[in-house]
Every structure is written in structure tokens, then in C-alpha cells.
Design a protein around this motif. Structure first.
Motif, PDB file in Angstrom:
ATOM      1  N   UNK A   1       0.854  -1.196   0.000  1.00 37.13           N
ATOM      2  CA  UNK A   1       0.000   0.000   0.000  1.00 37.13           C
ATOM      3  C   UNK A   1       0.882   1.235   0.000  1.00 37.13           C
ATOM      4  N   UNK A   2       0.325   2.329  -0.435  1.00 43.55           N
ATOM      5  CA  UNK A   2       1.063   3.592  -0.421  1.00 43.55           C
ATOM      6  C   UNK A   2       0.562   4.413   0.761  1.00 43.55           C
ATOM      7  N   UNK A   3       1.472   4.707   1.676  1.00 45.68           N
ATOM      8  CA  UNK A   3       1.069   5.459   2.865  1.00 45.68           C
ATOM      9  C   UNK A   3       0.754   6.908   2.459  1.00 45.68           C
ATOM     10  N   UNK A   4       0.077   7.685   3.331  1.00 46.12           N
ATOM     11  CA  UNK A   4      -0.404   8.999   2.917  1.00 46.12           C
ATOM     12  C   UNK A   4       0.673   9.962   2.425  1.00 46.12           C
ATOM     13  N   UNK A   5       1.918   9.778   2.864  1.00 43.11           N
ATOM     14  CA  UNK A   5       2.994  10.653   2.409  1.00 43.11           C
ATOM     15  C   UNK A   5       3.559  10.277   1.062  1.00 43.11           C
ATOM     16  N   UNK A   6       3.114   9.150   0.501  1.00 39.99           N
ATOM     17  CA  UNK A   6       3.536   8.749  -0.838  1.00 39.99           C
ATOM     18  C   UNK A   6       4.529   7.609  -0.902  1.00 39.99           C
ATOM     19  N   UNK A   7       5.047   7.144   0.245  1.00 41.15           N
ATOM     20  CA  UNK A   7       6.042   6.075   0.243  1.00 41.15           C
ATOM     21  C   UNK A   7       5.330   4.723   0.124  1.00 41.15           C
ATOM     22  N   UNK A   8       5.877   3.848  -0.742  1.00 33.71           N
ATOM     23  CA  UNK A   8       5.309   2.523  -0.905  1.00 33.71           C
ATOM     24  C   UNK A   8       5.730   1.646   0.280  1.00 33.71           C
ATOM     25  N   UNK A   9       4.737   1.110   0.979  1.00 32.87           N
ATOM     26  CA  UNK A   9       4.966   0.211   2.113  1.00 32.87           C
ATOM     27  C   UNK A   9       4.545  -1.206   1.722  1.00 32.87           C
ATOM     28  N   UNK A  10       5.178  -2.161   2.345  1.00 35.15           N
ATOM     29  CA  UNK A  10       4.835  -3.567   2.216  1.00 35.15           C
ATOM     30  C   UNK A  10       4.679  -4.146   3.617  1.00 35.15           C
ATOM     31  N   UNK A  11       3.779  -5.096   3.774  1.00 31.36           N
ATOM     32  CA  UNK A  11       3.716  -5.887   4.992  1.00 31.36           C
ATOM     33  C   UNK A  11       4.073  -7.310   4.594  1.00 31.36           C
ATOM     34  N   UNK A  12       5.173  -7.817   5.145  1.00 31.73           N
ATOM     35  CA  UNK A  12       5.724  -9.108   4.740  1.00 31.73           C
ATOM     36  C   UNK A  12       5.744 -10.068   5.925  1.00 31.73           C
ATOM     37  N   UNK A  13       5.329 -11.296   5.692  1.00 32.52           N
ATOM     38  CA  UNK A  13       5.347 -12.299   6.759  1.00 32.52           C
ATOM     39  C   UNK A  13       6.779 -12.746   7.048  1.00 32.52           C
ATOM     40  N   UNK A  14       7.029 -13.104   8.290  1.00 29.76           N
ATOM     41  CA  UNK A  14       8.353 -13.611   8.658  1.00 29.76           C
ATOM     42  C   UNK A  14       8.651 -14.950   7.981  1.00 29.76           C
ATOM     43  N   UNK A  15       7.648 -15.787   7.843  1.00 28.13           N
ATOM     44  CA  UNK A  15       7.822 -17.120   7.268  1.00 28.13           C
ATOM     45  C   UNK A  15       7.465 -17.104   5.775  1.00 28.13           C
ATOM     46  N   UNK A  16       8.032 -18.038   4.982  1.00 24.05           N
ATOM     47  CA  UNK A  16       8.803 -19.212   5.415  1.00 24.05           C
ATOM     48  C   UNK A  16      10.310 -18.983   5.518  1.00 24.05           C
ATOM     49  N   UNK A  17      10.851 -17.880   5.025  1.00 25.02           N
ATOM     50  CA  UNK A  17      12.275 -17.609   5.137  1.00 25.02           C
ATOM     51  C   UNK A  17      13.062 -18.028   3.908  1.00 25.02           C
ATOM     52  N   UNK A  18      14.367 -17.755   3.940  1.00 22.22           N
ATOM     53  CA  UNK A  18      15.197 -17.875   2.743  1.00 22.22           C
ATOM     54  C   UNK A  18      15.806 -19.259   2.533  1.00 22.22           C
ATOM     55  N   UNK A  19      15.677 -20.137   3.514  1.00 21.22           N
ATOM     56  CA  UNK A  19      16.224 -21.488   3.366  1.00 21.22           C
ATOM     57  C   UNK A  19      15.193 -22.458   2.805  1.00 21.22           C
ATOM     58  N   UNK A  20      14.089 -21.952   2.287  1.00 23.61           N
ATOM     59  CA  UNK A  20      13.042 -22.827   1.782  1.00 23.61           C
ATOM     60  C   UNK A  20      13.455 -23.539   0.500  1.00 23.61           C
ATOM     61  N   UNK A  21      14.375 -22.962  -0.274  1.00 23.15           N
ATOM     62  CA  UNK A  21      14.747 -23.565  -1.562  1.00 23.15           C
ATOM     63  C   UNK A  21      16.244 -23.831  -1.707  1.00 23.15           C
ATOM     64  N   UNK A  22      17.038 -23.527  -0.695  1.00 23.56           N
ATOM     65  CA  UNK A  22      18.461 -23.867  -0.694  1.00 23.56           C
ATOM     66  C   UNK A  22      18.947 -23.848   0.745  1.00 23.56           C
ATOM     67  N   UNK A  23      19.919 -24.697   1.086  1.00 21.53           N
ATOM     68  CA  UNK A  23      20.386 -24.753   2.477  1.00 21.53           C
ATOM     69  C   UNK A  23      21.096 -23.472   2.885  1.00 21.53           C
ATOM     70  N   UNK A  24      21.124 -23.214   4.188  1.00 21.74           N
ATOM     71  CA  UNK A  24      21.729 -21.988   4.696  1.00 21.74           C
ATOM     72  C   UNK A  24      23.163 -21.832   4.207  1.00 21.74           C
ATOM     73  N   UNK A  25      23.936 -22.900   4.195  1.00 24.10           N
ATOM     74  CA  UNK A  25      25.338 -22.811   3.773  1.00 24.10           C
ATOM     75  C   UNK A  25      25.485 -22.371   2.329  1.00 24.10           C
ATOM     76  N   UNK A  26      24.461 -22.593   1.510  1.00 25.89           N
ATOM     77  CA  UNK A  26      24.545 -22.291   0.084  1.00 25.89           C
ATOM     78  C   UNK A  26      23.745 -21.057  -0.308  1.00 25.89           C
ATOM     79  N   UNK A  27      23.177 -20.339   0.655  1.00 23.87           N
ATOM     80  CA  UNK A  27      22.345 -19.186   0.320  1.00 23.87           C
ATOM     81  C   UNK A  27      23.084 -18.219  -0.605  1.00 23.87           C
ATOM     82  N   UNK A  28      22.390 -17.794  -1.659  1.00 19.33           N
ATOM     83  CA  UNK A  28      22.936 -16.798  -2.572  1.00 19.33           C
ATOM     84  C   UNK A  28      23.927 -17.311  -3.579  1.00 19.33           C
ATOM     85  N   UNK A  29      24.150 -18.625  -3.616  1.00 22.25           N
ATOM     86  CA  UNK A  29      25.211 -19.154  -4.472  1.00 22.25           C
ATOM     87  C   UNK A  29      24.772 -19.385  -5.916  1.00 22.25           C
ATOM     88  N   UNK A  30      23.469 -19.452  -6.172  1.00 21.50           N
ATOM     89  CA  UNK A  30      22.996 -19.659  -7.535  1.00 21.50           C
ATOM     90  C   UNK A  30      21.653 -18.983  -7.723  1.00 21.50           C
TER      91      UNK A  30
END
Length: 317
Positions: free
Chosen positions: A260-289
Motif C-alpha cells: 500500500x502507499x502510505x499517505x505521504x507517498x512512500x510505498x509500504x509492504x507488509x511481509x510475513x516472517x515465514x517461510x524464510x530464505x532457506x526454503x529452496x536452498x540450504x543456509x550454507x549455500x544461500x545466494x550461491x545460484x
């Protein structure tokens, strides 16, 4: 104290050359590249995520790098001055390190009783390193030339440049759980009572200043944390009751988002904490491909052929 809504989850900005972006944030600042994927709405463009070892909410800074992108314009209706938290006593280390890398630094200065230095990345994105008394208790990740005790811990906060701060302040306090804090000049501080990172939002009243324009070196949006789908839905209902339009929930693989766009014009997002970044690659390999959402996987070869190559950091120093 754990809160169901509020505190910064991540910040996303526009960049130009992706290899230079990688060299600066991973090479100079020592952040970890935790995910390389594509803009889910524009798969011809990378989406690069930086953070701590596991991509903890509150540590994440992300970029849409468009090679050759025109520079944006800083101004009203934008989020500016991304503040990173560093331990007390670390400012001298960072001054020396950045000077050794021939990066221009302003300060040290003091704001609300806290010491900080300011700098910009190669696209002009405004950054700050702020000594935070709570940062030393958070884990630090050592990187080349950066000992763990001085490492950036994550996002301390963000400043919003708005024409009239009153309506934006209501969204922060009545929807996102922030509380009014001290005031210095045209800057009003709002602090979230939850523990951890991303607790600070400053509102800078910039009445009469020119409007910002999107482009390289400008923040695209600021995402705030929701503990789960129920907390996100409750915040969405509160926004709707205020007459603020919110998008349907979007599946971003690593979190689920509404915008949503807050009244001052900045685009805001509300994002859930889950499921996180290890859902598709192990922590040791994060960002490698390059990781793609399922709908783009059949087109991987074409997408990879179209994306600029990300050079290793040691090739771009």
C-alpha cells in the motif's frame, strides 16, 4: 518483546550495474548475498538480497539492478537514509575501512545522542552507520577485512521524507505499532517497542521540497514485519477501514506480501516472517545460484541467458 506487526522486515532499492552492487554491499560493507533471484514481476531483472547469515527479518536490504538505469531523484514522498546498526565503538573502524576503499564519508555526527557516519553507494543511495547500544548483543558475521565485532548487524531504521508527517505518523502508530519518540528539528522519531532490529522510523517534514523520482539510488519500498498471515490480514483490515487501498496477498516465495502507499507517498509492504530464505536452498549455500519461482523454472535457460553475469566480489574490488 515479540510483536505481531511492525519493525522493518526489509528495504528494497533500485540500482544500476548488478556487479558493482555486489562488490559494494558484499565486498565493502561485508553483508552476505543471501538470495539471487529475479524480480517476480519482471523476470528480466535480478533481485538481489543481502542480510545476515540466514536472512533474518530486520537485516535484509534488497535491490532491483537495472543496468544503465537513470539516476533517481531524492525528494518528498520517498524513503531515504537507510541506517545500519553497528556496535558502539565501531565507528572508527568503519571510518578507516571506508577511507581505505576511497569512499567519501560524512561525519562523524550525532543525532538523538547517537554517533553516526553517512555515505552513499555508487548509485547515490543514502546510507548511515549508526552506533547502537544493543548491537553488540546481536551476532556479527566476519567478512574479508571485517572482524565480527565490528560487523554490521542489520537495519537500524529508515527516514521518510514527507510533505506532511501527521497522516504518515498515524499509520506508523495505529497500524504498525510504532510509538512517538524524540524530535530534533524537522525530524520526528518513531520507535517500535518490539525487540531486535528495524525499530526506528524517522519522519522528516520537507514541506515545499521537490518530489522524488524513481531511479537508481532511490528506495523502492519499505517492508514491515507480520508474524503470520493473521497479523497481516488484521493490519490490512485496519488500513482498509482508514480508506487506504491494499493489494491482495502476493506470494514472494520467501515471504507473503501486501502493498500500500502510505499517505505521504512512500510505498509500504507488509511481509510475513515465514517461510524464510532457506526454503529452496540450504543456509550454507544461500545466494550461491540463481533461484526462480516455480512459474519461471521452465524458462530458466532463457532467463539466465538474458541476465547480466554477477562477477565474484574479488573481481570487482
Amino acid at each position: 518483546m515479540t510483536m505481531a506487526i511492525g519493525r522493518i522486515h526489509h528495504i528494497t532499492a533500485i540500482a544500476s550495474a548488478p556487479d558493482r552492487n555486489l562488490a559494494f554491499y558484499e565486498g565493502a560493507l561485508g553483508l552476505r548475498l543471501i538470495k539471487q533471484t529475479v524480480n517476480f514481476d519482471d523476470p528480466g531483472v535480478h533481485h538481489l538480497y543481502y542480510g545476515d547469515e540466514t536472512g533474518t527479518p530486520g537485516t535484509i536490504l534488497t535491490f532491483f539492478p537495472y543496468p544503465g538505469a537513470r539516476a533517481g531523484r531524492h525528494g518528498a514522498g520517498q524513503a531515504e537514509e537507510i541506517a545500519f546498526a553497528i556496535p558502539e565503538g565501531s565507528l572508527g573502524f568503519w571510518q578507516d575501512r571506508l577511507a581505505g576503499l576511497r569512499l567519501a564519508v560524512e561525519g562523524p555526527a550525532e543525532r538523538f545522542g547517537e554517533r553516526l557516519i553517512a555515505l552513499k553507494d555508487h548509485d547515490g543511495l543514502m546510507l548511515e552507520l549508526v552506533e547502537d547500544e544493543a548491537a553488540a548483543a546481536l551476532p556479527g558475521r566476519a567478512a574479508e577485512g571485517i572482524p565480527a565485532e565490528h560487523a554490521i548487524r542489520g537495519l537500524r531504521g529508515i527516514a521518510l521524507w514527507v510533505e506532511d508527517a501527521a497522516d504518515t505518523a498515524q499509520v506508523l502508530t495505529e497500524v504498525l505499532g510504532y510509538e512517538p519518540g524524540p524530535v530534533e528539528g524537522n525530524r520526528s522519531r518513531f520507535v517500535h517497542p518490539g525487540a531486535g532490529l528495524g525499530r526506528i522510523v524517522d519522519l522528516r517534514a520537507v514541506s515545499g521540497f521537490w518530489a522524488g523520482a524513481m531511479g537508481a539510488g532511490v528506495v523502492h519500498h519499505v517492508a514491515f514485519r507480520a508474524a503470520d498471515d493473521a497479523a497481516q490480514a488484521a493490519a490490512t483490515a485496519t488500513l482498509a477501514a482508514r480508506g487506504i487501498r491494499v493489494t491482495p496477498q502476493q506470494d514472494r516465495t520467501y515471504f507473503r506480501s501486501t502493498y500500500f502507499r502510505e499517505p505521504g507517498g512512500v510505498l509500504f509492504e507488509i511481509a510475513t516472517d515465514a517461510p524464510g530464505f532457506a526454503i529452496d536452498e540450504p543456509v550454507a549455500a544461500l545466494g550461491s545460484r540463481l533461484m526462480l519461482p516455480a512459474r519461471y523454472e521452465p524458462h530458466r535457460a532463457a532467463i539466465e541467458a538474458n541476465l547480466p553475469r554477477l562477477r565474484p566480489v574479488h573481481d570487482t574490488a
